[in-house]
Design a protein around this motif. Structure first.
Motif, PDB file in Angstrom:
ATOM      1  N   VAL A 157      29.738  30.473  43.113  1.00 54.10           N
ATOM      2  CA  VAL A 157      30.870  31.396  43.133  1.00 54.10           C
ATOM      3  C   VAL A 157      30.415  32.643  42.389  1.00 54.10           C
ATOM      4  O   VAL A 157      29.950  32.565  41.258  1.00 54.10           O
ATOM      5  CB  VAL A 157      32.116  30.795  42.448  1.00 54.10           C
ATOM      6  CG1 VAL A 157      33.247  31.811  42.450  1.00 54.10           C
ATOM      7  CG2 VAL A 157      32.560  29.519  43.142  1.00 54.10           C
ATOM      8  N   THR A 158      30.518  33.806  43.028  1.00 59.62           N
ATOM      9  CA  THR A 158      30.059  35.038  42.399  1.00 59.62           C
ATOM     10  C   THR A 158      31.246  35.877  41.949  1.00 59.62           C
ATOM     11  O   THR A 158      32.392  35.635  42.341  1.00 59.62           O
ATOM     12  CB  THR A 158      29.213  35.872  43.392  1.00 59.62           C
ATOM     13  OG1 THR A 158      30.087  36.358  44.426  1.00 59.62           O
ATOM     14  CG2 THR A 158      28.092  35.051  43.995  1.00 59.62           C
ATOM     15  N   GLU A 159      30.951  36.885  41.133  1.00 59.00           N
ATOM     16  CA  GLU A 159      31.991  37.839  40.736  1.00 59.00           C
ATOM     17  C   GLU A 159      32.601  38.500  41.970  1.00 59.00           C
ATOM     18  O   GLU A 159      33.790  38.819  42.001  1.00 59.00           O
ATOM     19  CB  GLU A 159      31.401  38.906  39.818  1.00 59.00           C
ATOM     20  CG  GLU A 159      31.006  38.394  38.445  1.00 59.00           C
ATOM     21  CD  GLU A 159      30.397  39.474  37.572  1.00 59.00           C
ATOM     22  OE1 GLU A 159      30.480  40.662  37.956  1.00 59.00           O
ATOM     23  OE2 GLU A 159      29.842  39.139  36.515  1.00 59.00           O
ATOM     24  N   ALA A 160      31.773  38.693  42.992  1.00 63.13           N
ATOM     25  CA  ALA A 160      32.258  39.334  44.221  1.00 63.13           C
ATOM     26  C   ALA A 160      33.296  38.470  44.933  1.00 63.13           C
ATOM     27  O   ALA A 160      34.235  38.997  45.539  1.00 63.13           O
ATOM     28  CB  ALA A 160      31.094  39.636  45.155  1.00 63.13           C
ATOM     29  N   ASP A 161      33.138  37.134  44.878  1.00 68.46           N
ATOM     30  CA  ASP A 161      34.157  36.250  45.466  1.00 68.46           C
ATOM     31  C   ASP A 161      35.517  36.521  44.826  1.00 68.46           C
ATOM     32  O   ASP A 161      36.533  36.641  45.522  1.00 68.46           O
ATOM     33  CB  ASP A 161      33.788  34.776  45.237  1.00 68.46           C
ATOM     34  CG  ASP A 161      32.632  34.304  46.093  1.00 68.46           C
ATOM     35  OD1 ASP A 161      32.876  33.809  47.203  1.00 68.46           O
ATOM     36  OD2 ASP A 161      31.482  34.430  45.644  1.00 68.46           O
ATOM     37  N   HIS A 162      35.529  36.577  43.503  1.00 70.65           N
ATOM     38  CA  HIS A 162      36.791  36.783  42.792  1.00 70.65           C
ATOM     39  C   HIS A 162      37.352  38.192  43.036  1.00 70.65           C
ATOM     40  O   HIS A 162      38.563  38.360  43.185  1.00 70.65           O
ATOM     41  CB  HIS A 162      36.595  36.531  41.297  1.00 70.65           C
ATOM     42  CG  HIS A 162      36.300  35.100  40.968  1.00 70.65           C
ATOM     43  ND1 HIS A 162      37.204  34.077  41.185  1.00 70.65           N
ATOM     44  CD2 HIS A 162      35.194  34.511  40.457  1.00 70.65           C
ATOM     45  CE1 HIS A 162      36.674  32.933  40.809  1.00 70.65           C
ATOM     46  NE2 HIS A 162      35.455  33.164  40.365  1.00 70.65           N
ATOM     47  N   ALA A 163      36.473  39.191  43.101  1.00 75.97           N
ATOM     48  CA  ALA A 163      36.935  40.555  43.346  1.00 75.97           C
ATOM     49  C   ALA A 163      37.495  40.689  44.760  1.00 75.97           C
ATOM     50  O   ALA A 163      38.525  41.343  44.984  1.00 75.97           O
ATOM     51  CB  ALA A 163      35.788  41.538  43.143  1.00 75.97           C
ATOM     52  N   SER A 164      36.834  40.056  45.717  1.00 80.29           N
ATOM     53  CA  SER A 164      37.310  40.071  47.105  1.00 80.29           C
ATOM     54  C   SER A 164      38.669  39.380  47.208  1.00 80.29           C
ATOM     55  O   SER A 164      39.593  39.904  47.840  1.00 80.29           O
ATOM     56  CB  SER A 164      36.288  39.375  48.011  1.00 80.29           C
ATOM     57  OG  SER A 164      36.776  39.251  49.333  1.00 80.29           O
ATOM     58  N   GLU A 165      38.783  38.230  46.575  1.00 78.48           N
ATOM     59  CA  GLU A 165      40.046  37.487  46.603  1.00 78.48           C
ATOM     60  C   GLU A 165      41.182  38.312  45.990  1.00 78.48           C
ATOM     61  O   GLU A 165      42.282  38.389  46.545  1.00 78.48           O
ATOM     62  CB  GLU A 165      39.879  36.175  45.841  1.00 78.48           C
ATOM     63  CG  GLU A 165      41.106  35.287  45.862  1.00 78.48           C
ATOM     64  CD  GLU A 165      40.835  33.979  45.148  1.00 78.48           C
ATOM     65  OE1 GLU A 165      40.736  32.947  45.823  1.00 78.48           O
ATOM     66  OE2 GLU A 165      40.724  33.994  43.898  1.00 78.48           O
ATOM     67  N   LYS A 166      40.901  38.957  44.864  1.00 76.75           N
ATOM     68  CA  LYS A 166      41.912  39.775  44.194  1.00 76.75           C
ATOM     69  C   LYS A 166      42.392  40.908  45.098  1.00 76.75           C
ATOM     70  O   LYS A 166      43.591  41.179  45.212  1.00 76.75           O
ATOM     71  CB  LYS A 166      41.332  40.343  42.896  1.00 76.75           C
ATOM     72  CG  LYS A 166      42.299  41.164  42.054  1.00 76.75           C
ATOM     73  CD  LYS A 166      41.671  41.473  40.696  1.00 76.75           C
ATOM     74  CE  LYS A 166      42.636  42.267  39.821  1.00 76.75           C
ATOM     75  NZ  LYS A 166      42.558  43.705  40.048  1.00 76.75           N
ATOM     76  N   ALA A 167      41.450  41.573  45.778  1.00 81.83           N
ATOM     77  CA  ALA A 167      41.807  42.678  46.672  1.00 81.83           C
ATOM     78  C   ALA A 167      42.660  42.189  47.841  1.00 81.83           C
ATOM     79  O   ALA A 167      43.650  42.835  48.217  1.00 81.83           O
ATOM     80  CB  ALA A 167      40.541  43.354  47.188  1.00 81.83           C
ATOM     81  N   ILE A 168      42.296  41.043  48.410  1.00 78.00           N
ATOM     82  CA  ILE A 168      43.061  40.477  49.530  1.00 78.00           C
ATOM     83  C   ILE A 168      44.461  40.092  49.076  1.00 78.00           C
ATOM     84  O   ILE A 168      45.454  40.387  49.757  1.00 78.00           O
ATOM     85  CB  ILE A 168      42.324  39.263  50.129  1.00 78.00           C
ATOM     86  CG1 ILE A 168      41.007  39.698  50.773  1.00 78.00           C
ATOM     87  CG2 ILE A 168      43.202  38.544  51.162  1.00 78.00           C
ATOM     88  CD1 ILE A 168      40.049  38.555  51.061  1.00 78.00           C
ATOM     89  N   PHE A 169      44.555  39.446  47.936  1.00 80.67           N
ATOM     90  CA  PHE A 169      45.868  39.052  47.401  1.00 80.67           C
ATOM     91  C   PHE A 169      46.764  40.270  47.205  1.00 80.67           C
ATOM     92  O   PHE A 169      47.955  40.237  47.520  1.00 80.67           O
ATOM     93  CB  PHE A 169      45.703  38.331  46.061  1.00 80.67           C
ATOM     94  CG  PHE A 169      45.342  36.873  46.164  1.00 80.67           C
ATOM     95  CD1 PHE A 169      44.996  36.293  47.379  1.00 80.67           C
ATOM     96  CD2 PHE A 169      45.347  36.069  45.037  1.00 80.67           C
ATOM     97  CE1 PHE A 169      44.666  34.953  47.470  1.00 80.67           C
ATOM     98  CE2 PHE A 169      45.027  34.726  45.109  1.00 80.67           C
ATOM     99  CZ  PHE A 169      44.679  34.164  46.318  1.00 80.67           C
ATOM    100  N   GLU A 170      46.196  41.343  46.670  1.00 81.28           N
ATOM    101  CA  GLU A 170      46.995  42.546  46.397  1.00 81.28           C
ATOM    102  C   GLU A 170      47.571  43.122  47.686  1.00 81.28           C
ATOM    103  O   GLU A 170      48.735  43.531  47.720  1.00 81.28           O
ATOM    104  CB  GLU A 170      46.140  43.586  45.665  1.00 81.28           C
ATOM    105  CG  GLU A 170      45.902  43.241  44.204  1.00 81.28           C
ATOM    106  CD  GLU A 170      44.936  44.198  43.521  1.00 81.28           C
ATOM    107  OE1 GLU A 170      44.386  45.100  44.206  1.00 81.28           O
ATOM    108  OE2 GLU A 170      44.713  44.034  42.305  1.00 81.28           O
ATOM    109  N   VAL A 171      46.771  43.147  48.738  1.00 82.74           N
ATOM    110  CA  VAL A 171      47.238  43.680  50.021  1.00 82.74           C
ATOM    111  C   VAL A 171      48.367  42.808  50.578  1.00 82.74           C
ATOM    112  O   VAL A 171      49.420  43.318  50.997  1.00 82.74           O
ATOM    113  CB  VAL A 171      46.079  43.763  51.033  1.00 82.74           C
ATOM    114  CG1 VAL A 171      46.603  44.084  52.430  1.00 82.74           C
ATOM    115  CG2 VAL A 171      45.075  44.820  50.599  1.00 82.74           C
TER     116      VAL A 171
END
Length: 203
Positions: free
Chosen positions: A7-21
């Motif tokens: 699990v990378t930092e990018a996974d969490h950043a991507s998930e956060k961006a998707i959740f926000e939308v």
């Protein structure tokens, strides 16, 4: 979670961006994501998200990874989107409206014989040595001369089947977020998706 199950930092950043939308437009919708798990809401709509499918590829700079988002309504997937930014391929399907790649309609291959097919698969990190498991099935196929590839992203595998690049895909023990979007994209491209008994596939 075990060797090479990254699990990378990018996974969490991507998930956060998707959740926000999603939360901005649909604050009461249920969310299921690989990293965060379930965010349960009293809603008939459930977003099923893999923020990066193919994380090992991503971490090694291999351009075979993607973002996968599916939308389920009362147990039926009605929308699927898979995007690979490295090669700029956006696959999309809405139930009943067909499947597209970068806005152009796609259809599955017409090949019906396994012996003439080019297949794609994936291997889980566990369950490898079960009877009739991943290694045994792989061995049977390649010993019969059937080409079988492994790309490292189930969502891309499914989309490439939908686009006719592969004639078929199989994999053991997929999670809902691995297949929610790709499953619909294959069906809307004219493909058939089943479990290993031939029954209609269920997330």
């Amino acid at each position: 979670e075990g060797i090479n199950n990254l699990v990378t930092e990018a996974d969490h950043a991507s998930e956060k961006a998707i959740f926000e939308v999603i939360k901005n437009d649909f604050p009461d919708h249920y969310l299921l994501s690989e990293e965060a798990g379930e965010i349960v809401m009293d809603s008939s709509f459930k977003w099923i998200i893999d923020p990066i499918d193919g994380t090992v590829n991503f971490a090694h700079g291999l351009p075979l990874c993607c973002v996968s988002v599916g939308l389920e309504q009362e147990g039926e997937v009605i929308l699927g989107a898979v995007y690979n930014p490295f090669i700029n391929e956006f696959f999309f399907a809405q139930r009943g409206f067909g499947a597209t790649l970068n806005d152009k309609k796609i259809t599955v291959s017409g090949e019906t014989e396994v012996g003439k097919a080019c297949l794609v698969t994936g291997f889980p990190y566990t369950y490898l040595d079960l009877p009739n498991g991943p290694l045994e099935v792989f061995s049977r196929l390649i010993r019969k001369g059937v080409p079988v590839r492994r790309l490292g992203s189930a969502a891309i595998d499914l989309c490439w089947v939908a686009a006719g690049r592969f004639d078929g895909f199989y994999e053991h023990k997929l999670q809902a977020w691995d297949s929610a979007a790709g499953f619909l994209i294959v069906e809307e491209a004219g493909g058939r998706v089943t479990d290993f008994t031939g029954q209609r596939y269920s997330l």
